[in-house]
Design a protein around this motif. Structure first.
Motif, PDB file in Angstrom:
ATOM      1  N   PHE A 122       0.838  -1.196   0.000  1.00 22.97           N
ATOM      2  CA  PHE A 122       0.000   0.000   0.000  1.00 22.97           C
ATOM      3  C   PHE A 122       0.879   1.254   0.000  1.00 22.97           C
ATOM      4  O   PHE A 122       0.594   2.236  -0.691  1.00 22.97           O
ATOM      5  CB  PHE A 122      -0.923  -0.013   1.210  1.00 22.97           C
ATOM      6  N   ILE A 123       1.960   1.201   0.756  1.00 22.89           N
ATOM      7  CA  ILE A 123       2.894   2.329   0.774  1.00 22.89           C
ATOM      8  C   ILE A 123       3.585   2.461  -0.578  1.00 22.89           C
ATOM      9  O   ILE A 123       3.760   3.574  -1.103  1.00 22.89           O
ATOM     10  CB  ILE A 123       3.922   2.142   1.905  1.00 22.89           C
ATOM     11  N   ASP A 124       3.979   1.325  -1.165  1.00 15.77           N
ATOM     12  CA  ASP A 124       4.625   1.357  -2.482  1.00 15.77           C
ATOM     13  C   ASP A 124       3.699   1.956  -3.540  1.00 15.77           C
ATOM     14  O   ASP A 124       4.151   2.706  -4.420  1.00 15.77           O
ATOM     15  CB  ASP A 124       5.034  -0.050  -2.900  1.00 15.77           C
ATOM     16  N   LEU A 125       2.422   1.626  -3.494  1.00 10.18           N
ATOM     17  CA  LEU A 125       1.462   2.139  -4.472  1.00 10.18           C
ATOM     18  C   LEU A 125       1.351   3.655  -4.370  1.00 10.18           C
ATOM     19  O   LEU A 125       1.311   4.355  -5.394  1.00 10.18           O
ATOM     20  CB  LEU A 125       0.104   1.485  -4.247  1.00 10.18           C
ATOM     21  N   GLN A 126       1.324   4.169  -3.154  1.00 13.14           N
ATOM     22  CA  GLN A 126       1.249   5.627  -2.983  1.00 13.14           C
ATOM     23  C   GLN A 126       2.526   6.290  -3.505  1.00 13.14           C
ATOM     24  O   GLN A 126       2.472   7.373  -4.125  1.00 13.14           O
ATOM     25  CB  GLN A 126       1.053   5.962  -1.505  1.00 13.14           C
ATOM     26  N   GLU A 127       3.659   5.640  -3.247  1.00 13.31           N
ATOM     27  CA  GLU A 127       4.934   6.182  -3.748  1.00 13.31           C
ATOM     28  C   GLU A 127       4.950   6.206  -5.267  1.00 13.31           C
ATOM     29  O   GLU A 127       5.414   7.195  -5.880  1.00 13.31           O
ATOM     30  CB  GLU A 127       6.089   5.341  -3.211  1.00 13.31           C
ATOM     31  N   SER A 142      -3.478   6.057  -9.870  1.00 14.73           N
ATOM     32  CA  SER A 142      -4.619   6.793  -9.311  1.00 14.73           C
ATOM     33  C   SER A 142      -5.852   5.904  -9.242  1.00 14.73           C
ATOM     34  O   SER A 142      -6.598   5.933  -8.242  1.00 14.73           O
ATOM     35  CB  SER A 142      -4.898   8.028 -10.173  1.00 14.73           C
ATOM     36  N   SER A 143      -6.090   5.106 -10.281  1.00  9.15           N
ATOM     37  CA  SER A 143      -7.259   4.219 -10.290  1.00  9.15           C
ATOM     38  C   SER A 143      -7.151   3.140  -9.217  1.00  9.15           C
ATOM     39  O   SER A 143      -8.145   2.790  -8.562  1.00  9.15           O
ATOM     40  CB  SER A 143      -7.413   3.572 -11.668  1.00  9.15           C
ATOM     41  N   ARG A 144      -5.958   2.597  -9.005  1.00  8.64           N
ATOM     42  CA  ARG A 144      -5.762   1.578  -7.972  1.00  8.64           C
ATOM     43  C   ARG A 144      -6.034   2.170  -6.594  1.00  8.64           C
ATOM     44  O   ARG A 144      -6.627   1.516  -5.734  1.00  8.64           O
ATOM     45  CB  ARG A 144      -4.348   1.020  -8.049  1.00  8.64           C
ATOM     46  N   LEU A 145      -5.621   3.391  -6.363  1.00  6.98           N
ATOM     47  CA  LEU A 145      -5.908   4.047  -5.082  1.00  6.98           C
ATOM     48  C   LEU A 145      -7.407   4.270  -4.900  1.00  6.98           C
ATOM     49  O   LEU A 145      -7.945   4.088  -3.796  1.00  6.98           O
ATOM     50  CB  LEU A 145      -5.165   5.381  -5.004  1.00  6.98           C
ATOM     51  N   THR A 146      -8.077   4.637  -5.985  1.00  8.79           N
ATOM     52  CA  THR A 146      -9.516   4.867  -5.907  1.00  8.79           C
ATOM     53  C   THR A 146     -10.255   3.581  -5.565  1.00  8.79           C
ATOM     54  O   THR A 146     -11.206   3.589  -4.783  1.00  8.79           O
ATOM     55  CB  THR A 146     -10.032   5.433  -7.246  1.00  8.79           C
ATOM     56  N   LEU A 169      -1.778  13.709  -2.472  1.00 13.94           N
ATOM     57  CA  LEU A 169      -0.989  14.849  -2.923  1.00 13.94           C
ATOM     58  C   LEU A 169      -0.898  15.923  -1.848  1.00 13.94           C
ATOM     59  O   LEU A 169       0.152  16.571  -1.689  1.00 13.94           O
ATOM     60  CB  LEU A 169      -1.594  15.439  -4.200  1.00 13.94           C
ATOM     61  N   SER A 170      -1.991  16.108  -1.106  1.00 15.05           N
ATOM     62  CA  SER A 170      -2.018  17.172  -0.102  1.00 15.05           C
ATOM     63  C   SER A 170      -1.492  16.734   1.257  1.00 15.05           C
ATOM     64  O   SER A 170      -0.870  17.528   1.973  1.00 15.05           O
ATOM     65  CB  SER A 170      -3.442  17.713   0.052  1.00 15.05           C
ATOM     66  N   ASN A 171      -1.745  15.470   1.627  1.00 10.88           N
ATOM     67  CA  ASN A 171      -1.398  15.008   2.980  1.00 10.88           C
ATOM     68  C   ASN A 171      -0.224  14.042   3.018  1.00 10.88           C
ATOM     69  O   ASN A 171       0.235  13.680   4.108  1.00 10.88           O
ATOM     70  CB  ASN A 171      -2.604  14.335   3.635  1.00 10.88           C
ATOM     71  N   GLY A 172       0.250  13.573   1.889  1.00  9.77           N
ATOM     72  CA  GLY A 172       1.379  12.660   1.867  1.00  9.77           C
ATOM     73  C   GLY A 172       0.963  11.202   2.024  1.00  9.77           C
ATOM     74  O   GLY A 172      -0.229  10.853   2.016  1.00  9.77           O
ATOM     75  N   ILE A 173       1.946  10.332   2.177  1.00 11.58           N
ATOM     76  CA  ILE A 173       1.723   8.877   2.221  1.00 11.58           C
ATOM     77  C   ILE A 173       1.097   8.466   3.545  1.00 11.58           C
ATOM     78  O   ILE A 173       1.514   8.915   4.622  1.00 11.58           O
ATOM     79  CB  ILE A 173       3.053   8.136   2.003  1.00 11.58           C
ATOM     80  N   ARG A 174       0.081   7.575   3.472  1.00 11.68           N
ATOM     81  CA  ARG A 174      -0.562   7.014   4.653  1.00 11.68           C
ATOM     82  C   ARG A 174       0.059   5.654   4.966  1.00 11.68           C
ATOM     83  O   ARG A 174       0.249   4.832   4.071  1.00 11.68           O
ATOM     84  CB  ARG A 174      -2.060   6.830   4.426  1.00 11.68           C
ATOM     85  N   PRO A 175       0.360   5.374   6.247  1.00 13.69           N
ATOM     86  CA  PRO A 175       0.960   4.079   6.568  1.00 13.69           C
ATOM     87  C   PRO A 175      -0.047   2.924   6.564  1.00 13.69           C
ATOM     88  O   PRO A 175       0.342   1.781   6.323  1.00 13.69           O
ATOM     89  CB  PRO A 175       1.529   4.296   7.973  1.00 13.69           C
ATOM     90  N   PHE A 212       2.415   6.464  -7.253  1.00 15.92           N
ATOM     91  CA  PHE A 212       1.518   7.516  -7.719  1.00 15.92           C
ATOM     92  C   PHE A 212       2.180   8.881  -7.613  1.00 15.92           C
ATOM     93  O   PHE A 212       2.135   9.693  -8.566  1.00 15.92           O
ATOM     94  CB  PHE A 212       0.225   7.488  -6.921  1.00 15.92           C
ATOM     95  N   LEU A 213       2.811   9.166  -6.470  1.00 11.74           N
ATOM     96  CA  LEU A 213       3.449  10.474  -6.277  1.00 11.74           C
ATOM     97  C   LEU A 213       4.601  10.667  -7.262  1.00 11.74           C
ATOM     98  O   LEU A 213       4.778  11.768  -7.820  1.00 11.74           O
ATOM     99  CB  LEU A 213       3.949  10.609  -4.838  1.00 11.74           C
ATOM    100  N   ASP A 214       5.377   9.615  -7.496  1.00 15.73           N
ATOM    101  CA  ASP A 214       6.494   9.704  -8.430  1.00 15.73           C
ATOM    102  C   ASP A 214       5.994   9.936  -9.856  1.00 15.73           C
ATOM    103  O   ASP A 214       6.525  10.787 -10.589  1.00 15.73           O
ATOM    104  CB  ASP A 214       7.333   8.433  -8.351  1.00 15.73           C
ATOM    105  N   ALA A 215       4.954   9.159 -10.246  1.00 16.14           N
ATOM    106  CA  ALA A 215       4.404   9.321 -11.595  1.00 16.14           C
ATOM    107  C   ALA A 215       3.777  10.695 -11.768  1.00 16.14           C
ATOM    108  O   ALA A 215       3.911  11.320 -12.841  1.00 16.14           O
ATOM    109  CB  ALA A 215       3.366   8.228 -11.854  1.00 16.14           C
ATOM    110  N   HIS A 216       3.152  11.195 -10.744  1.00 15.19           N
ATOM    111  CA  HIS A 216       2.512  12.511 -10.835  1.00 15.19           C
ATOM    112  C   HIS A 216       3.559  13.608 -10.985  1.00 15.19           C
ATOM    113  O   HIS A 216       3.386  14.559 -11.782  1.00 15.19           O
ATOM    114  CB  HIS A 216       1.654  12.761  -9.589  1.00 15.19           C
ATOM    115  N   ALA A 217       4.670  13.477 -10.239  1.00 15.64           N
ATOM    116  CA  ALA A 217       5.731  14.492 -10.333  1.00 15.64           C
ATOM    117  C   ALA A 217       6.374  14.473 -11.720  1.00 15.64           C
ATOM    118  O   ALA A 217       6.612  15.542 -12.320  1.00 15.64           O
ATOM    119  CB  ALA A 217       6.774  14.234  -9.247  1.00 15.64           C
TER     120      ALA A 217
END
Length: 303
Positions: free
Chosen positions: A113-118, A169-173, A183-189, A120-125
């Motif tokens: 779950f942490i890897d997925l958020q990472e 983004s779709s996987r997170l949704t 994007l606003s609050n950062g990675i959730r553990p 997303f943030l990397d791809a978005h940047a």
């Protein structure tokens, strides 16, 4: 002298004949003939003294009764399954507890779950950079300061990264996470597991530290606001059933209190084992005491 003796003999014979005749007795009823019948209320009555009685043959048949259970319609039952496996980090509910739609039931721990958020943030940047670079190459291409090949290459890189960002983004949704919040609050553990509908928690299949696989259910949630009764009706009584018919029923454990329901749907295929069908009726006035699985006995209300 002879005449006198003959006269005495005749008189004696006449008297003897009269004494041998017995008075006739009243006629007795025929032996072996039963004169007792069973009345409609089950009591015995002698027809020799009560000629006009109601026998069971003249009793009007009552409406048949049907067995069934209280149930929750499938539209008001939800199974909370995991889209991503993991270990239960926290558990915030108990079986039978009322929950609201969107309320957190538990939290899940999984490094993926942490890897997925990472990702997303990397791809978005990278997408932001490649988008700017693509627009810059377009502007240079319009001024003939950049080759057409560079413009197309920049466009392809931008589109590839946009696809990766959209996929993350779709996987997170699907996990119930809004990408904007990352994007606003950062990675959730931890991944929060939320109730899909309002209702009561049943069949809880989780405890602290338990690992649940992807697709494995955490619990079920039932909404009892619109319960049904499910009746078992056998082949010989199917003709009595029709949608819109009124049903009166009693619930096991609630005494002689009578409730009412309206038939809403009837199965069309017979059970191959006992030649029965299921009939569903919506309860008009429900009680908090009603529980799915409670036994009921019902009958059709004759109009």
């Amino acid at each position: 002298m002879k005449r006198k003796i003959l006269y005495c003999l005749c008189t004696s014979l006449f008297l003897l004949a009269g004494c041998s005749e017995k008075p006739s007795s009243p006629s007795a009823p025929d032996e072996g003939k039963d004169t007792t019948v069973i009345t409609a209320n089950g009591s015995a009555t002698d027809t020799t003294t009560t000629p006009d009685v109601v026998t069971s043959a003249t009793n009007v048949a009552k409406s048949p009764t049907f067995n069934g259970i209280i149930m929750v319609p499938p539209q008001h039952t939800a199974t909370l399954s995991l889209t991503m496996g993991g270990k239960i980090h926290s558990l915030l509910v108990m079986p039978g507890q009322a929950v609201r739609q969107g309320q957190t039931i538990a939290s899940l721990e999984n490094p993926e779950f942490i890897d997925l958020q990472e990702q997303f943030l990397d791809a978005h940047a990278q997408l932001e950079y490649l988008e700017k670079e693509y627009h810059r190459q377009q502007a240079l291409g319009n001024q003939d300061a950049s080759s057409r090949k560079k413009v197309e290459q920049s466009k392809a890189e931008y589109r590839v990264m946009k696809s990766k960002c959209d996929a993350a983004s779709s996987r997170l949704t699907l996990l119930g996470i809004q990408p904007a919040s990352i994007l606003s609050n950062g990675i959730r553990p931890y991944l929060n597991i939320k109730a899909p509908i309002s209702g009561y928690v049943v069949r809880l299949n989780a405890n602290l530290g338990k690992y649940l696989e992807t697709g494995q259910p955490v619990c079920d949630i039932i909404n009892k606001s619109q319960p049904l009764i499910q009746l078992t009706v056998y082949e010989k009584d199917i003709h009595l059933m029709a949608t819109g018919e009124e049903v009166a029923f009693r619930v096991n454990g609630l005494g002689k209190q009578t409730f009412h329901a309206t038939i809403t749907s009837i199965e069309q295929a017979l059970n191959e084992n006992d030649y029965s069908i299921k009939v569903y009726a919506r309860i008009k006035s429900t009680l908090p005491l009603f529980r799915p699985g409670m036994y009921v006995r019902a009958r059709i209300i004759e109009s």
